[in-house]
Design an enzyme around this catalytic site. Structure first.
Site, PDB file in Angstrom:
ATOM      1  N   ARG A  92       6.632  -9.035 -31.907  1.00  0.00           N
ATOM      2  CA  ARG A  92       6.121 -10.125 -31.056  1.00  0.00           C
ATOM      3  C   ARG A  92       5.116 -11.004 -31.796  1.00  0.00           C
ATOM      4  O   ARG A  92       5.026 -12.191 -31.523  1.00  0.00           O
ATOM      5  CB  ARG A  92       5.491  -9.545 -29.786  1.00  0.00           C
ATOM      6  CG  ARG A  92       6.563  -9.056 -28.834  1.00  0.00           C
ATOM      7  CD  ARG A  92       5.999  -8.720 -27.496  1.00  0.00           C
ATOM      8  NE  ARG A  92       7.064  -8.554 -26.533  1.00  0.00           N
ATOM      9  CZ  ARG A  92       7.093  -7.626 -25.595  1.00  0.00           C
ATOM     10  NH1 ARG A  92       6.101  -6.778 -25.471  1.00  0.00           N
ATOM     11  NH2 ARG A  92       8.094  -7.556 -24.762  1.00  0.00           N
ATOM     12  N   LYS A 106      20.159  -0.524 -13.306  1.00  0.00           N
ATOM     13  CA  LYS A 106      19.954  -1.029 -11.943  1.00  0.00           C
ATOM     14  C   LYS A 106      20.840  -2.210 -11.566  1.00  0.00           C
ATOM     15  O   LYS A 106      20.685  -3.294 -12.086  1.00  0.00           O
ATOM     16  CB  LYS A 106      18.474  -1.388 -11.765  1.00  0.00           C
ATOM     17  CG  LYS A 106      17.604  -0.148 -11.688  1.00  0.00           C
ATOM     18  CD  LYS A 106      16.130  -0.487 -11.784  1.00  0.00           C
ATOM     19  CE  LYS A 106      15.436   0.244 -12.908  1.00  0.00           C
ATOM     20  NZ  LYS A 106      15.251  -0.494 -14.148  1.00  0.00           N
ATOM     21  N   GLY A 131      14.797  -6.512 -23.488  1.00  0.00           N
ATOM     22  CA  GLY A 131      14.795  -5.119 -23.035  1.00  0.00           C
ATOM     23  C   GLY A 131      15.500  -4.162 -23.977  1.00  0.00           C
ATOM     24  O   GLY A 131      15.395  -4.259 -25.198  1.00  0.00           O
ATOM     25  N   GLY A 179      12.583  -9.669 -18.609  1.00  0.00           N
ATOM     26  CA  GLY A 179      12.486 -10.154 -17.230  1.00  0.00           C
ATOM     27  C   GLY A 179      12.642 -11.662 -17.158  1.00  0.00           C
ATOM     28  O   GLY A 179      13.374 -12.183 -16.313  1.00  0.00           O
TER      29      GLY A 179
HETATM   30  P1  AMP Z   1      18.048  -1.355 -17.403  1.00  0.00           P
HETATM   31  O1  AMP Z   1      16.550  -1.355 -17.445  1.00  0.00           O
HETATM   32  O2  AMP Z   1      18.612  -1.622 -16.047  1.00  0.00           O
HETATM   33  O3  AMP Z   1      18.653  -2.240 -18.476  1.00  0.00           O
HETATM   34  O4  AMP Z   1      18.506   0.133 -17.715  1.00  0.00           O
HETATM   35  C1  AMP Z   1      18.343   0.726 -18.957  1.00  0.00           C
HETATM   36  C2  AMP Z   1      18.504   2.201 -18.819  1.00  0.00           C
HETATM   37  O5  AMP Z   1      19.779   2.475 -18.288  1.00  0.00           O
HETATM   38  C3  AMP Z   1      18.398   2.956 -20.113  1.00  0.00           C
HETATM   39  O6  AMP Z   1      17.245   3.728 -20.108  1.00  0.00           O
HETATM   40  C4  AMP Z   1      19.653   3.817 -20.125  1.00  0.00           C
HETATM   41  O7  AMP Z   1      19.402   5.154 -20.508  1.00  0.00           O
HETATM   42  C5  AMP Z   1      20.098   3.794 -18.683  1.00  0.00           C
HETATM   43  N1  AMP Z   1      21.536   4.052 -18.542  1.00  0.00           N
HETATM   44  C6  AMP Z   1      22.535   3.412 -19.179  1.00  0.00           C
HETATM   45  N2  AMP Z   1      23.708   3.946 -18.833  1.00  0.00           N
HETATM   46  C7  AMP Z   1      23.471   4.947 -17.973  1.00  0.00           C
HETATM   47  C8  AMP Z   1      24.296   5.892 -17.285  1.00  0.00           C
HETATM   48  N3  AMP Z   1      25.625   5.883 -17.424  1.00  0.00           N
HETATM   49  N4  AMP Z   1      23.686   6.780 -16.479  1.00  0.00           N
HETATM   50  C9  AMP Z   1      22.338   6.783 -16.344  1.00  0.00           C
HETATM   51  N5  AMP Z   1      21.512   5.931 -16.966  1.00  0.00           N
HETATM   52  C10 AMP Z   1      22.065   5.006 -17.777  1.00  0.00           C
END
Ligand code: AMP
Length: 398
Positions: free
Chosen positions: A37, A199, A351, A374
């Site tokens: 950063r 999510k 992210g 974000g």
């Molecule tokens: P996000 O912040 O929504 O981009 O989510 C990122 C997180 O999703 C990471 O920490 C991953 O470990 C988790 N993730 C990705 N695929 C899966 C999965 N199939 N089951 C559970 N967690 C997951």
């Protein structure tokens, strides 16, 4: 991108208040563990210093919750920045009051002063009017280059701009807007958007907005299982967001209406528990009860890569699996590799996807790696970012 930029300002001899995102990760000894950063803000900092500005830098670091806390002090960053710039970077432990005033009065053209963490003051996140006014009184000109906080309306990136005629953006924000707005305005077709992560709720509106311009949407990661469940597939114990079911149905309907393709995983790396220590298997189609999908499988990787290969524009946000664990990282790293070897415009949206690209050292092979997770998602959802909206338009400025 029609915002006023620093290239439109005459900065020589002026006190320039520059908001950057020095929210760097710290290790257990409170040392900076990754200076990405700091490097991202460097073109703007160097341009202002070379132009003879008296530079006053503002940033936040961590979540000190409106109170001073030594572990979130920006003092170590001043040293690192000084080493990178090869010039002394002065540090002011106070943002306002006589200490800050004296530090600023001592600045000569081309000098650089880093102020203490703006979030040591509760007024910052409240976007307090008086605090904003006092911050503005420190300088003649204002520049914002903190894309990572652009989706927040805080004093140092929103309130403060009301007291400057020509609040401008720096080169980092200019680049972020050029690439991210470019995806929504005029992406070269075929445009493929890859969305993963956990999510559904966080990203479903991004998918909805991207469907308008994208030709193909590839969905992986934990969120894919809600889509598969809506299609009636067996997903075993995989993560699912039941409350988002209606939104997912609506997304399928919109894709059909617009003639766009949503690509979902056709095979999975599964395990009995959320662990790197248990045996894994690859299954096609339905996931048996008692198992959870933790990464996309090899056929899905091949399918996704063939879409990426044909694309002229690729956007990616969110891992394809639990890439933090060795057994479930293949999908995510394969997507990163595929994008890196593509000649398309490739944009990685903040992210975990950025972490994955950095892990395999492919950041330089992408057209743009966003510094704001974000902020980039909100922009792609079609929302206005308060930190950007507050900046002057080119027509009015300079
Ligand atoms: P996000 O912040 O929504 O981009 O989510 C990122 C997180 O999703 C990471 O920490 C991953 O470990 C988790 N993730 C990705 N695929 C899966 C999965 N199939 N089951 C559970 N967690 C997951």
């Amino acid at each position: 991108m029609n915002k006023l930029t620093i290239a439109d300002l005459d900065v020589r001899g002026k006190r320039v208040l520059l908001r950057v995102d020095f929210n760097v990760p710290l290790n257990e000894n409170h040392q900076v563990s990754d200076n990405t950063r700091i490097l991202a803000a460097l073109p703007t900092i160097q341009y202002l210093l070379n132009g003879g500005a008296r530079l006053i830098i503002l940033s936040h670091l961590g979540r000190p919750k409106g109170k001073p806390a030594e572990e979130f002090s920006l003092r170590p960053v001043a040293e690192i920045l000084g080493d990178i710039l090869k010039q002394q970077v002065f540090f002011s432990p106070a943002l306002l009051g006589p200490v800050a005033r004296t530090a600023i009065d001592c600045l000569k053209d081309g000098d650089c002063l880093l102020m203490e963490n703006v979030r040591f003051y509760p007024e910052e996140e409240k976007n307090d009017v008086q605090f904003s006014k006092e911050l503005a009184s420190l300088a003649d000109l204002y520049v914002n280059d903190a894309f990572g906080t652009a989706h927040r309306a805080h004093a140092s990136n929103e309130g403060v701009t009301r007291y400057f005629d020509n609040a401008a953006c720096g080169f980092l924000i200019e680049k972020e807007l050029t690439y991210l707005e470019g995806l929504l305005k005029s992406p070269e077709a075929p445009f493929c958007a890859i969305i993963g992560g956990a999510k559904v709720r966080d990203k479903i509106h991004v998918i909805g907005n991207l469907l308008i311009k994208a030709d193909d949407i590839l969905i992986g990661g934990g969120m894919a299982y809600t889509f598969l469940k809506v299609q009636g597939r067996g997903i075993g114990n995989s993560m699912v967001d039941i409350e988002s079911t209606d939104l997912v149905k609506h997304t399928f309907a919109e894709a059909a209406r617009l003639g766009k393709t949503i690509h979902l995983p056709v095979d999975h790396v599964i395990a009995e528990s959320f662990s790197n220590e248990v045996p894994t298997q690859i299954v096609e189609n339905d996931i048996p009860d008692g198992y959870m999908g933790l990464d996309i499988g090899p056929k899905t990787i091949a399918n996704f890569l063939s879409v990426i290969e044909k694309a002229k524009t690729v956007f990616w946000n969110g891992p394809m699996g639990v890439f933090e664990m060795d057994h479930f990282q293949q999908g995510t790293f394969s997507i990163a590799e595929g994008m890196a070897s593509s000649s398309a415009v490739t944009v990685v949206g903040g992210g975990d996807s950025v972490a994955a690209v950095n892990r395999i050292r492919k950041a330089d092979a992408m057209s743009h790696v966003s510094t704001g997770g974000g902020a980039s998602l909100e922009l792609l959802e079609g929302k206005k970012l308060p930190g950007i909206e507050a900046l002057a338009e080119k027509e009015n400025g300079a």
